[in-house]
Design an enzyme around this catalytic site. Structure first.
Site: not given
Ligand code: DLZ
Length: 173
Positions: A31, A66-67, A89, A97, A122, A136
């Site tokens: 992401w 998140f993963e 990031c 979120h 981290f 950054r």
């Molecule tokens: C859903 C989401 C959003 C809105 N923004 C980000 C972000 O700015 N950076 C990032 O790394 N991941 C984002 N995600 C995805 C979540 O980390 C995750 O992959 C999903 O919620 C599925 O678990």
């Protein structure tokens, strides 16, 4: 603002260990990949510059930040690592979120560090804007991927040099 006064990625190379024997895991979130892949480049360059061999560098990609903790857990179960760097990031948006993701990742990585005994770093940017992230990730405030690599090498040294048989930090005699 502190970051306006110095490049956060400058460090004293003489304080870093020779990393030729270290095995390092890196988990990269896709992401905001324009940012996270630039962070990874800074991280990779720093690790290899200090001796980490290609064959001792284990990299996996995960969908989002998140993963990162579960990616790190999978990697830790697969390889014998001295440290794991997690790169992501999370940019602030209209909803909360970012708070949920950042808190979960930070807590997840602390828990994993304690459960495995391995340093989990981290390397997640938590900017308000995309521009702050660019600054950054190789921009005017340096590259946080470099800092994550430096932190990993220092913690890997600590991990390697822990006294054998003295794993408790209890206060008893
Ligand atoms: C859903 C989401 C959003 C809105 N923004 C980000 C972000 O700015 N950076 C990032 O790394 N991941 C984002 N995600 C995805 C979540 O980390 C995750 O992959 C999903 O919620 C599925 O678990």
């Amino acid at each position: 603002m502190a970051s306006a006064r110095k490049n956060l990625s400058t460090y004293d190379e003489s304080n870093l260990p020779d990393a030729t024997e270290y095995t390092i895991g890196v988990v990269v979130a896709d992401w905001n990949e324009d940012i996270t892949h630039a962070l990874y480049e800074g991280c990779y360059d720093t690790l290899t510059k200090h001796g980490v061999k290609e064959e001792n560098l284990h990299v996996v990609q995960v969908p989002g930040s998140f993963e990162l903790p579960s990616g790190a857990r999978i990697l830790a179960g697969r390889e014998k690592l001295d440290a794991i760097i997690c790169i992501g990031c999370v940019i602030k948006g209209e909803t909360k979120h970012d708070e949920y993701i950042n808190n979960a990742v930070a807590q997840g990585l602390v828990n994993l560090s304690i459960a495995t005994g391995k340093p989990c770093i981290f390397g997640v940017l938590t900017p308000n804007t995309h521009e702050q992230a660019v600054d950054r990730a190789g921009g005017k405030h340096g590259n946080k991927g470099v800092e994550a690599a430096v932190t990993a090498l220092r913690m890997a040294e600590l991990y390697r040099n822990k006294p054998e048989g003295k794993r408790s930090i209890g206060f008893g005699g």
